[in-house]
Design an enzyme around this catalytic site. Structure first.
Site, PDB file in Angstrom:
ATOM      1  N   TYR A  89      85.137  44.843-101.615  1.00 43.49           N
ATOM      2  CA  TYR A  89      84.118  44.659-100.824  1.00 43.49           C
ATOM      3  C   TYR A  89      84.138  43.249-100.117  1.00 43.49           C
ATOM      4  O   TYR A  89      83.828  43.065 -98.977  1.00 43.49           O
ATOM      5  CB  TYR A  89      82.757  45.274-101.438  1.00 43.49           C
ATOM      6  CG  TYR A  89      81.623  45.285-100.512  1.00 43.49           C
ATOM      7  CD1 TYR A  89      81.551  46.503 -99.492  1.00 43.49           C
ATOM      8  CD2 TYR A  89      80.504  44.304-100.662  1.00 43.49           C
ATOM      9  CE1 TYR A  89      80.182  46.308 -98.708  1.00 43.49           C
ATOM     10  CE2 TYR A  89      79.604  44.383 -99.558  1.00 43.49           C
ATOM     11  CZ  TYR A  89      79.307  45.410 -98.963  1.00 43.49           C
ATOM     12  OH  TYR A  89      78.379  45.379 -98.193  1.00 43.49           O
ATOM     13  N   ALA A  90      83.965  42.090-101.045  1.00 44.85           N
ATOM     14  CA  ALA A  90      83.942  40.820-100.523  1.00 44.85           C
ATOM     15  C   ALA A  90      84.898  40.268 -99.598  1.00 44.85           C
ATOM     16  O   ALA A  90      84.498  39.799 -98.544  1.00 44.85           O
ATOM     17  CB  ALA A  90      83.763  39.885-101.940  1.00 44.85           C
ATOM     18  N   VAL A 130      85.333  55.658 -88.779  1.00 41.62           N
ATOM     19  CA  VAL A 130      85.774  54.391 -88.130  1.00 41.62           C
ATOM     20  C   VAL A 130      87.199  53.809 -88.797  1.00 41.62           C
ATOM     21  O   VAL A 130      87.450  52.978 -88.006  1.00 41.62           O
ATOM     22  CB  VAL A 130      84.504  53.134 -88.243  1.00 41.62           C
ATOM     23  CG1 VAL A 130      83.287  53.713 -87.623  1.00 41.62           C
ATOM     24  CG2 VAL A 130      84.474  53.053 -89.772  1.00 41.62           C
ATOM     25  N   GLY A 142      73.618  57.463 -89.663  1.00 41.53           N
ATOM     26  CA  GLY A 142      73.127  58.319 -90.518  1.00 41.53           C
ATOM     27  C   GLY A 142      72.575  57.748 -91.564  1.00 41.53           C
ATOM     28  O   GLY A 142      71.813  58.769 -92.360  1.00 41.53           O
ATOM     29  N   LEU A 176      75.566  52.168 -79.073  1.00 45.25           N
ATOM     30  CA  LEU A 176      76.189  52.773 -80.254  1.00 45.25           C
ATOM     31  C   LEU A 176      76.197  52.191 -81.631  1.00 45.25           C
ATOM     32  O   LEU A 176      76.099  50.966 -81.644  1.00 45.25           O
ATOM     33  CB  LEU A 176      77.718  52.663 -79.520  1.00 45.25           C
ATOM     34  CG  LEU A 176      78.589  53.140 -80.962  1.00 45.25           C
ATOM     35  CD1 LEU A 176      78.526  54.627 -81.271  1.00 45.25           C
ATOM     36  CD2 LEU A 176      80.107  52.835 -80.574  1.00 45.25           C
ATOM     37  N   VAL A 177      75.603  53.005 -82.342  1.00 48.32           N
ATOM     38  CA  VAL A 177      75.306  52.650 -83.678  1.00 48.32           C
ATOM     39  C   VAL A 177      76.395  53.411 -84.585  1.00 48.32           C
ATOM     40  O   VAL A 177      76.239  54.765 -84.798  1.00 48.32           O
ATOM     41  CB  VAL A 177      73.885  52.722 -84.062  1.00 48.32           C
ATOM     42  CG1 VAL A 177      73.832  52.218 -85.615  1.00 48.32           C
ATOM     43  CG2 VAL A 177      72.964  51.925 -83.211  1.00 48.32           C
ATOM     44  N   ILE A 222      70.822  51.061 -93.317  1.00 49.88           N
ATOM     45  CA  ILE A 222      70.569  49.830 -92.050  1.00 49.88           C
ATOM     46  C   ILE A 222      70.824  50.525 -90.865  1.00 49.88           C
ATOM     47  O   ILE A 222      70.185  50.277 -89.827  1.00 49.88           O
ATOM     48  CB  ILE A 222      71.401  48.744 -92.676  1.00 49.88           C
ATOM     49  CG1 ILE A 222      70.957  48.292 -93.869  1.00 49.88           C
ATOM     50  CG2 ILE A 222      71.474  47.849 -91.430  1.00 49.88           C
ATOM     51  CD1 ILE A 222      71.849  47.109 -94.364  1.00 49.88           C
ATOM     52  N   SER A 248      86.627  42.285 -97.419  1.00 53.00           N
ATOM     53  CA  SER A 248      86.297  43.075 -96.325  1.00 53.00           C
ATOM     54  C   SER A 248      85.452  42.434 -95.554  1.00 53.00           C
ATOM     55  O   SER A 248      85.474  42.154 -94.370  1.00 53.00           O
ATOM     56  CB  SER A 248      86.198  44.606 -96.788  1.00 53.00           C
ATOM     57  OG  SER A 248      84.913  44.809 -97.111  1.00 53.00           O
ATOM     58  N   LYS A 249      84.449  41.835 -96.352  1.00 52.92           N
ATOM     59  CA  LYS A 249      83.055  41.341 -95.486  1.00 52.92           C
ATOM     60  C   LYS A 249      83.480  40.037 -95.010  1.00 52.92           C
ATOM     61  O   LYS A 249      82.885  39.527 -93.877  1.00 52.92           O
ATOM     62  CB  LYS A 249      81.979  41.707 -96.180  1.00 52.92           C
ATOM     63  CG  LYS A 249      81.275  42.891 -96.691  1.00 52.92           C
ATOM     64  CD  LYS A 249      81.195  43.632 -95.284  1.00 52.92           C
ATOM     65  CE  LYS A 249      80.389  45.057 -95.334  1.00 52.92           C
ATOM     66  NZ  LYS A 249      80.283  45.794 -94.294  1.00 52.92           N
TER      67      LYS A 249
HETATM   68  P1  NAD Z   1      74.487  53.315 -96.603  1.00 44.85           P
HETATM   69  O1  NAD Z   1      75.421  53.786 -97.408  1.00 44.85           O
HETATM   70  O2  NAD Z   1      73.122  53.780 -96.500  1.00 44.85           O
HETATM   71  O3  NAD Z   1      75.084  53.581 -94.837  1.00 44.85           O
HETATM   72  C1  NAD Z   1      76.536  53.709 -94.722  1.00 44.85           C
HETATM   73  C2  NAD Z   1      76.794  54.570 -93.518  1.00 44.85           C
HETATM   74  O4  NAD Z   1      77.886  54.640 -93.177  1.00 44.85           O
HETATM   75  C3  NAD Z   1      76.455  55.880 -94.154  1.00 44.85           C
HETATM   76  O5  NAD Z   1      75.867  56.801 -93.337  1.00 44.85           O
HETATM   77  C4  NAD Z   1      78.026  56.677 -94.255  1.00 44.85           C
HETATM   78  O6  NAD Z   1      78.159  57.987 -93.967  1.00 44.85           O
HETATM   79  C5  NAD Z   1      78.851  55.708 -92.955  1.00 44.85           C
HETATM   80  N1  NAD Z   1      80.175  55.731 -93.304  1.00 44.85           N
HETATM   81  C6  NAD Z   1      80.757  55.414 -94.237  1.00 44.85           C
HETATM   82  N2  NAD Z   1      82.144  55.660 -94.077  1.00 44.85           N
HETATM   83  C7  NAD Z   1      82.287  55.807 -92.813  1.00 44.85           C
HETATM   84  C8  NAD Z   1      83.226  55.947 -91.922  1.00 44.85           C
HETATM   85  N3  NAD Z   1      84.536  55.922 -92.354  1.00 44.85           N
HETATM   86  N4  NAD Z   1      83.115  56.126 -90.789  1.00 44.85           N
HETATM   87  C9  NAD Z   1      81.743  56.429 -90.085  1.00 44.85           C
HETATM   88  N5  NAD Z   1      81.001  56.142 -90.900  1.00 44.85           N
HETATM   89  C10 NAD Z   1      81.118  56.036 -92.320  1.00 44.85           C
HETATM   90  O7  NAD Z   1      74.626  51.487 -96.514  1.00 44.85           O
HETATM   91  P2  NAD Z   1      74.052  50.586 -95.898  1.00 44.85           P
HETATM   92  O8  NAD Z   1      73.247  49.991 -97.094  1.00 44.85           O
HETATM   93  O9  NAD Z   1      72.975  51.140 -94.830  1.00 44.85           O
HETATM   94  O10 NAD Z   1      74.927  49.522 -95.469  1.00 44.85           O
HETATM   95  C11 NAD Z   1      74.957  49.544 -93.930  1.00 44.85           C
HETATM   96  C12 NAD Z   1      76.289  48.324 -93.702  1.00 44.85           C
HETATM   97  O11 NAD Z   1      75.358  47.114 -94.367  1.00 44.85           O
HETATM   98  C13 NAD Z   1      77.209  48.453 -94.409  1.00 44.85           C
HETATM   99  O12 NAD Z   1      78.424  47.891 -93.740  1.00 44.85           O
HETATM  100  C14 NAD Z   1      77.273  47.478 -95.528  1.00 44.85           C
HETATM  101  O13 NAD Z   1      78.529  47.060 -96.361  1.00 44.85           O
HETATM  102  C15 NAD Z   1      76.217  46.469 -95.000  1.00 44.85           C
HETATM  103  N6  NAD Z   1      75.388  45.861 -96.059  1.00 44.85           N
HETATM  104  C16 NAD Z   1      74.524  46.342 -96.882  1.00 44.85           C
HETATM  105  C17 NAD Z   1      73.952  45.768 -98.023  1.00 44.85           C
HETATM  106  C18 NAD Z   1      72.834  46.311 -98.533  1.00 44.85           C
HETATM  107  O14 NAD Z   1      72.382  45.739 -99.537  1.00 44.85           O
HETATM  108  N7  NAD Z   1      72.455  47.833 -98.534  1.00 44.85           N
HETATM  109  C19 NAD Z   1      74.147  44.233 -98.102  1.00 44.85           C
HETATM  110  C20 NAD Z   1      75.117  43.806 -97.336  1.00 44.85           C
HETATM  111  C21 NAD Z   1      75.901  44.524 -96.466  1.00 44.85           C
END
Ligand code: NAD
Length: 273
Positions: A180-181, A86, A35, A30-31, A38, A183-184
């Site tokens: 954000y910080a 989520v 969409g 499950l991912v 990452i 939450s993470k």
């Molecule tokens: P992204 O915005 O490209 O993808 C996030 C996805 O989560 C989107 O498809 C969005 O529709 C989905 N989403 C948002 N809210 C949702 C919800 N309530 N329920 C289900 N799906 C939901 O972002 P990304 O950069 O691919 O980030 C992926 C993860 O990696 C996140 O948790 C982000 O915080 C973390 N992250 C990203 C980075 C970066 O530099 N891109 C750095 C550190 C951490």
């Protein structure tokens, strides 16, 4: 390097790639957040390694787009796209029910990549901005981890691997990202606690901490800030989603069978030490 060692290196690379290509065969995965960015790269990587992938996202349309681009699982079992929020317990519970109705088992691998940002400086951040980010990123991680673990324990599955997405920002903070910080940082604490509680059920829990990765999330960041960040990265560039996905696939697979409760930074060396 001698031609012989070159040959040996090529042979070992081929062998390693072949092993990687099959290490998730017959695993239901499950991912969340599959969409985009990452999450989408994780879906591609897990599918390439032979897994069946349930792509879950708040945008059902982008989840379908991801599925359309996936390699078929090696047993010909179809991947699935499904909508989930989520941050809602009801929606996450429904997701697990849908999966078990379709595949007759819970996912033994979950990569929880759904996440959002709503940046603002601390002095002007609205309460709603703080609450929303905590609700999606932190509560969402709790709900997904709990639901997957409950389903695995209930069916007596012998093993499971849950991978959460934290961020290096959760460790070091970042201008404009108090919500954000926080939450993470919470996601890391949650994941370590889950690892302690769930190891007796054979479920491993680990957290991946990306640095600055090129995705739609970072497309929002002003170019000036991006070039400043790049200059701070020892490897001199932003990361690619596939480079985070490779670490997630390792943590999902049995290659990491003796690893739980840890966080792996994928940052190009940013903020090391
Ligand atoms: P992204 O915005 O490209 O993808 C996030 C996805 O989560 C989107 O498809 C969005 O529709 C989905 N989403 C948002 N809210 C949702 C919800 N309530 N329920 C289900 N799906 C939901 O972002 P990304 O950069 O691919 O980030 C992926 C993860 O990696 C996140 O948790 C982000 O915080 C973390 N992250 C990203 C980075 C970066 O530099 N891109 C750095 C550190 C951490």
């Amino acid at each position: 390097m001698s031609p012989f060692s070159e040959q040996t290196r090529n042979y070992n690379n081929t062998k390693n790639n072949m092993a990687a290509a099959t290490r998730l065969i017959s695993r239901l995965t499950l991912v969340t957040g599959g969409g985009s960015g990452i999450g989408r790269a994780v879906c591609q990587r897990l599918a390439a390694e032979g897994a069946s992938v349930v792509v879950a996202d708040i945008s059902e349309e982008s989840a379908h787009e991801t599925v359309a681009g996936l390699q078929n699982d090696l047993r010909g079992q179809a991947h699935t796209a499904t909508a989930v929020d989520v941050s809602s317990k009801e929606s996450v519970t429904q997701l697990l029910t849908t999966i078990q109705t379709r595949y007759f088992q819970p996912p033994s691998v979950c990569v929880h990549a759904a996440g959002i940002t709503q940046d603002d400086f601390l002095l002007s951040m609205e309460e709603e901005q703080f609450d929303r980010v905590i609700k999606v990123n932190l509560k969402g991680s709790f709900l997904v981890t709990q639901a997957v673990a409950q389903a695995l324990v209930a069916c007596g599955a012998p093993k499971g691997s849950i991978v959460t997405l934290g961020s290096i920002v959760g460790k070091v903070g970042n201008l404009g990202q108090a919500n954000y910080a926080a939450s993470k940082a919470g996601v890391e604490g949650l994941t370590r606690t889950a690892a302690k509680e769930l190891s007796r059920f054979g479920i491993r829990c680990n957290c991946v901490l990306p640095g600055f990765i090129s995705t739609p999330m970072t497309d929002k960041v002003p170019e000036k800030v991006i070039s400043k960040m790049k200059s701070l990265v020892p490897l001199g560039r932003m990361g690619e989603p596939a480079e985070v996905a490779e670490v997630c696939a390792f943590l999902a697979s049995d290659d990491s069978r003796y690893i739980t409760g840890t966080s792996i930074e994928v940052t190009g060396g940013l903020f090391m030490g």
